[in-house]
Design an enzyme around this catalytic site. Sequence first.
Site, PDB file in Angstrom:
ATOM      1  N   HIS A   2       0.804  -1.227   0.000  1.00 18.96           N
ATOM      2  CA  HIS A   2       0.000   0.000   0.000  1.00 18.96           C
ATOM      3  C   HIS A   2       0.830   1.266   0.000  1.00 18.96           C
ATOM      4  CE1 HIS A   2      -3.900  -1.964   0.951  1.00 18.96           C
ATOM      5  NE2 HIS A   2      -3.130  -2.827   1.605  1.00 18.96           N
ATOM      6  N   LYS A  55      -8.790  13.312   4.939  1.00 18.51           N
ATOM      7  CA  LYS A  55      -7.858  12.184   4.890  1.00 18.51           C
ATOM      8  C   LYS A  55      -6.846  12.366   6.010  1.00 18.51           C
ATOM      9  CE  LYS A  55      -6.928  13.482   0.560  1.00 18.51           C
ATOM     10  NZ  LYS A  55      -6.987  12.285  -0.244  1.00 18.51           N
ATOM     11  N   ARG A  56      -6.011  11.342   6.240  1.00 20.31           N
ATOM     12  CA  ARG A  56      -4.948  11.514   7.218  1.00 20.31           C
ATOM     13  C   ARG A  56      -4.087  12.712   6.859  1.00 20.31           C
ATOM     14  NH1 ARG A  56      -4.172   7.683  11.516  1.00 20.31           N
ATOM     15  NH2 ARG A  56      -2.117   8.581  11.820  1.00 20.31           N
ATOM     16  N   LYS A  72       0.348  14.326   1.255  1.00 18.79           N
ATOM     17  CA  LYS A  72      -1.039  14.594   0.850  1.00 18.79           C
ATOM     18  C   LYS A  72      -1.281  16.092   0.652  1.00 18.79           C
ATOM     19  CE  LYS A  72      -2.774  10.474   3.277  1.00 18.79           C
ATOM     20  NZ  LYS A  72      -3.447   9.626   2.279  1.00 18.79           N
ATOM     21  N   THR A 103      -8.883   6.091  -1.876  1.00 20.08           N
ATOM     22  CA  THR A 103     -10.220   5.504  -2.050  1.00 20.08           C
ATOM     23  C   THR A 103     -11.275   6.586  -1.801  1.00 20.08           C
ATOM     24  OG1 THR A 103      -9.971   4.714   0.223  1.00 20.08           O
ATOM     25  CG2 THR A 103      -9.712   3.089  -1.522  1.00 20.08           C
ATOM     26  N   LYS A 125     -14.964   7.739  -3.734  1.00 23.62           N
ATOM     27  CA  LYS A 125     -16.245   8.026  -3.065  1.00 23.62           C
ATOM     28  C   LYS A 125     -16.786   9.382  -3.515  1.00 23.62           C
ATOM     29  CE  LYS A 125     -14.455   5.398   0.797  1.00 23.62           C
ATOM     30  NZ  LYS A 125     -13.682   5.487   2.063  1.00 23.62           N
TER      31      LYS A 125
HETATM   32  C1  F58 Z   1      -3.229   3.644   2.213  1.00 21.87           C
HETATM   33  N1  F58 Z   1      -2.284   3.318   3.249  1.00 21.87           N
HETATM   34  C2  F58 Z   1      -2.603   4.382   1.049  1.00 21.87           C
HETATM   35  N2  F58 Z   1      -1.695   3.094   5.489  1.00 21.87           N
HETATM   36  O1  F58 Z   1      -1.907   5.530   1.522  1.00 21.87           O
HETATM   37  C3  F58 Z   1      -3.708   4.806   0.084  1.00 21.87           C
HETATM   38  O2  F58 Z   1      -3.177   5.420  -1.051  1.00 21.87           O
HETATM   39  C4  F58 Z   1      -4.503   3.569  -0.338  1.00 21.87           C
HETATM   40  O3  F58 Z   1      -5.635   3.942  -1.068  1.00 21.87           O
HETATM   41  C5  F58 Z   1      -4.957   2.781   0.883  1.00 21.87           C
HETATM   42  O4  F58 Z   1      -3.866   2.467   1.722  1.00 21.87           O
HETATM   43  C6  F58 Z   1      -5.644   1.487   0.505  1.00 21.87           C
HETATM   44  O5  F58 Z   1      -4.874   0.782  -0.413  1.00 21.87           O
HETATM   45  C7  F58 Z   1      -2.645   3.398   4.544  1.00 21.87           C
HETATM   46  O6  F58 Z   1      -3.786   3.708   4.859  1.00 21.87           O
HETATM   47  C8  F58 Z   1      -1.876   3.156   6.838  1.00 21.87           C
HETATM   48  O7  F58 Z   1      -2.917   3.516   7.334  1.00 21.87           O
HETATM   49  C9  F58 Z   1      -0.708   2.763   7.724  1.00 21.87           C
HETATM   50  C10 F58 Z   1      -1.123   1.640   8.636  1.00 21.87           C
HETATM   51  C11 F58 Z   1       0.003   1.273   9.599  1.00 21.87           C
HETATM   52  C12 F58 Z   1       0.474   2.449  10.408  1.00 21.87           C
HETATM   53  C13 F58 Z   1       0.869   3.602   9.505  1.00 21.87           C
HETATM   54  C14 F58 Z   1      -0.262   3.967   8.538  1.00 21.87           C
END
Ligand code: F58
Length: 798
Positions: A356, A535-536, A541, A643, A647
């Site tokens: 990811h 978003k985060r 970003k 994602t 939406k």
């Molecule tokens: C996200 N990753 C990607 N990681 O940034 C986003 O582009 C993508 O659409 C999504 O995955 C699904 O494929 C992501 O959300 C985290 O949340 C990590 C989890 C572990 C701790 C650090 C953040």
Amino acid sequence: MNIATLPVVSRDNLRDAILSHLAYSFGKTPETAQTQDWRMALSYAVRDRMVEAWFDATRRTYDAGAKRVYYLSMEFLIGRLLEDGIVNLQLLDQARGALDELGLDFANIVGDEPDAALGNGGLGRLAACFLESLSTLGCPAMGYGIRYEHGLFQQSFAEGRQMEAPETWLLQRHAWEFERPESRYRIGFGGSVSDEAGKAVWTPAVEVDAEAFDTPIAGWQGKWVNTLRLWSARAVHPFDLDSFNRGDFEGAAQPEALARTISRVLYPDDTTEQGKELRLKQEFFFTAAALRDILRRFDSEYDDPGLLPSKVAVQLNDTHPAIAGPELVRLLHDERGLPFDDAMGIAQGCLNYTNHTLLPEALETWSEGVFGKLLPRHLQIVDRIDDAHAKANPSRSLSIRADHQVHMGELSFIMANRVNGVSALHTGLMKETVFEELHALHPEKIVNQTNGVTPRRWLLSCNPRLSSLITDTISDGWVADLERLQELEPHVDDAAWSDRYAEAKRANKADLASWLSDTHGLKVDPEAIFDIQIKRMHEYKRQHLNILEAIAHWQEIKDNPSADWTPRVKIFAGKAAPGYFFAKDIIRLINDVARVVNADPETRDKLEVIFLPNYNVTLAERLIPAADLSEQISTAGKEASGTGNMKFALNGAPTVGTLDGANVEIRERVGAENFFLFGMTADEVDARRAVEDHARKAIEADPRLARALKAIGDGVFSANEPDRYANIVENLSGHDYFLVCSDFSDYWRAQREVDAAFADRSAWTRMAALNTARSGWFSSDRTIRGYMADIWDAKGLV
Ligand code: F58
């Protein structure tokens, strides 16, 4: 029971079931019941309707000898489940009617449910959408994760600064779970490995129990129900009787407290060393429990472990469950006596890995010290995997264990049958960057599966007005076959239809405006363009690009207040990892800008800035249907997919965005003329970074950017502390790794195009409607079909 005999549930049936649960499950009368009691009673009544199909799904899977899919994920960002369950079981009218009759308000009851925030962001939400699609497609599947006592922290603001408080969703009973005290596995950590007659024997130093809690996940129309199984950590011995008898009550309680730490809290990030060890414990804890459970189920049906790859597909959601590779080898080789190479081959036949992120700092590695201390036998197995891989690929120079670190990406890749990226661009970049060498050795392994979102939650349920219009126009087949939204296209030039589309959006915006007023005391103009970035918080970003543009926009309005400005409300929401200070500064800056800009009478009706606290799934469901414009502005090459972008498009908010992640595919599908593109491509980003002083040059070339940065630096938004944002200004005018300055001018241009386009309302509505009509491909049903065909070789049974 089969599908044809699914019981019809009337409003009266449901009312009786609610009253019965109120009395017999919760011991309350209607007179004494609180909102929470009613909500629990309704949840149980709805849950009851899932149980038959749940049993049936298990029975049919056994009868068919079907292959099962196991989705291992540290995170499942499921949000609220009650409305989702009601919608999928098509009980909305009955539930509303029953509550009405009982004198209760539907929105109030479903709004009482805590938002289960067992995830950080996109990765966790994707897992939740996938579970729902797996059930909708009738694919025999199970999600495995951790039952965190505390989900993602609650965010509030104090003078604009992010404050974090623990999340407490489990303080109340969780309506959807079934505790399974009989499904327990003992999980070991640490200790030593001895050689007994040539056999490695691991004797752990510490052990805890993993106890299962099951949540049924119903697909569309409730035809198939899969399970989300979350593990909770328990002490092997609930308390130490000797300590207790000595009067040492604290010591007596310690084993339980220590064990429970493992499933206590979701990691908002992995920053400190101390914290890291606990995270590795969490990863091994849930992965090992899941594998034991998977093998137990397999053993109940088959005798030959060689059959595992044809009966079991395990998906590793990122590298967090990567320890599944060595653990499965250990279970097959050490515990069942299979030759090492056979064990490794079988494991490779079952496991698959989704990547990811390409951000180097986010790729998991563990120091040999920590890894070896916690999992001594697994470290040995990692070495043997490395050796086996080296023997089979003598030309290779990489290894899993390198620089005194264990590299989980390499481990996952080598142990996987298939490795996938989450958008076309991301998958291509994976092949060229992080996994370049492994891809050259195994060119068949990497496949793409562009992400998707479930249309049940992200259109049908969250946007009832637009959903009704769609169903009135093309009937309801779109819910299970989202590409049928294409059938809306002929209607976008029909004035009457277009008015209805615009009316749905207008009403959604009015709803949001009154919610903002009721809950946050904010007044917004529903006629303004609702421009949303949720978003985060992360530098890549680029929320700071958005706020810089807002500042420049504000300054320009002040220069010429009587010009014909398109009114705009800019809405932000998102959490920053508690240790990510730069991201927290960006939050504070946005809040400071909001305070100053919103108080300016000269610009008040032209521009407003809002940062909503505590972004979560429920807030997204409220904001997305009311959005006019979707901000997807990451530095090209950094956002794996996104994602949220899907939406927004689906709900009729065109994107202002870069060619990053799935934006590329969204633009291809909705049409370049219905997407506001700006910024450098991923290749141009690399080239630009190599230019000396790129930020300074960009600032010199754009007076608007220079003026906006100067305002921040001069303390215009932090009058009592002018150098509060010195760090941000310094970063942007210096290193500017994420190329905010280099992309600013083009972003400004795109935003002014948005202003002009929005001023022509009928053309804008057409653009929004085409976004809806052409976004059907971004259903997670399509994504899951792709995984079933290209990765799992699994079949649906409905
Ligand atoms: C996200 N990753 C990607 N990681 O940034 C986003 O582009 C993508 O659409 C999504 O995955 C699904 O494929 C992501 O959300 C985290 O949340 C990590 C989890 C572990 C701790 C650090 C953040």
